[in-house]
Design an enzyme around this catalytic site. Structure first.
Site, PDB file in Angstrom:
ATOM      1  N   ALA A  14       5.678   6.090  -3.823  1.00 25.56           N
ATOM      2  CA  ALA A  14       7.129   6.251  -3.811  1.00 25.56           C
ATOM      3  C   ALA A  14       7.665   5.803  -2.457  1.00 25.56           C
ATOM      4  CB  ALA A  14       7.515   7.702  -4.070  1.00 25.56           C
ATOM      5  N   GLY A  16      11.581   5.971  -0.340  1.00 25.53           N
ATOM      6  CA  GLY A  16      12.976   6.360  -0.336  1.00 25.53           C
ATOM      7  C   GLY A  16      13.694   5.754   0.847  1.00 25.53           C
ATOM      8  N   ALA A  17      14.902   6.187   1.056  1.00 29.31           N
ATOM      9  CA  ALA A  17      15.712   5.654   2.148  1.00 29.31           C
ATOM     10  C   ALA A  17      15.127   5.991   3.511  1.00 29.31           C
ATOM     11  CB  ALA A  17      17.131   6.203   2.033  1.00 29.31           C
ATOM     12  N   TYR A  18      14.369   7.078   3.596  1.00 22.42           N
ATOM     13  CA  TYR A  18      13.926   7.540   4.906  1.00 22.42           C
ATOM     14  C   TYR A  18      12.413   7.584   5.081  1.00 22.42           C
ATOM     15  CZ  TYR A  18      18.770   8.951   4.758  1.00 22.42           C
ATOM     16  OH  TYR A  18      20.128   8.953   4.621  1.00 22.42           O
ATOM     17  N   LYS A  34       3.908  12.501   2.991  1.00 22.75           N
ATOM     18  CA  LYS A  34       5.230  11.931   3.268  1.00 22.75           C
ATOM     19  C   LYS A  34       5.185  11.383   4.690  1.00 22.75           C
ATOM     20  CE  LYS A  34      10.121  13.163   3.016  1.00 22.75           C
ATOM     21  NZ  LYS A  34      11.044  14.271   2.711  1.00 22.75           N
ATOM     22  N   ASP A 132      17.307  16.154  -2.651  1.00 21.46           N
ATOM     23  CA  ASP A 132      16.512  15.112  -3.283  1.00 21.46           C
ATOM     24  C   ASP A 132      15.883  15.570  -4.598  1.00 21.46           C
ATOM     25  OD1 ASP A 132      15.542  12.495  -3.328  1.00 21.46           O
ATOM     26  OD2 ASP A 132      13.679  13.053  -2.336  1.00 21.46           O
TER      27      ASP A 132
END
Length: 136
Positions: A14, A16-18, A34, A132
């Site tokens: 995955a 995401g934006a960050y 993460k 989220d």
């Protein structure tokens, strides 16, 4: 202290934006990792506050089965890291693999939905804003 070199067989699943999320092995155990970039300039997004808040929440409820289990966290010169339990499936993937009809599984789905609502209420009652939450 945190040692990212202990993470092996990492596969990104995955983004995401960050940051990015990987499935890795940590001493033979499957984990979700993460990874967020350390800001390099004043124009980059300032993430330490967000990461600190996320880790604090995960640590506060690490024994609660409603909250993803925090295993470890740390920082190196390039990344912030949060290591969590890797779950075998998402609700969306589980739902897509159901073979019975909607009518046959309706009571089960309604019970799961009720559990989700109770868990969302738990977050709200404990002043946890989750920005989220996904439909899967």
């Amino acid at each position: 202290f945190f040692q990212p070199t202990l993470l092996t067989d990492c596969i990104q699943f995955a983004e995401g934006a960050y940051g990015r999320v990987y499935g890795c092995k940590l001493l033979g155990e499957s984990v979700a990792v993460k990874q967020m970039d350390v800001p390099r300039s004043i124009q980059d997004r300032c993430v330490p506050h967000d990461i600190f808040t996320e880790i604090t929440i995960l640590d506060k409820w690490k024994a609660d089965e409603r909250i993803c289990k925090l295993i470890d966290f740390g920082v190196d010169e390039n990344h912030f890291w949060i290591v969590m339990k890797r779950y075998s499936t998402s609700l969306k993937d589980w739902r897509q693999h159901q073979t019975k009809s909607l009518e046959q599984n309706l009571l089960l789905y309604l019970n799961i939905y009720s559990d989700i609502l109770h868990n969302a209420r738990f977050l709200e009652e404990n002043c946890v804003n989750h920005y989220d939450i996904k439909c899967d």
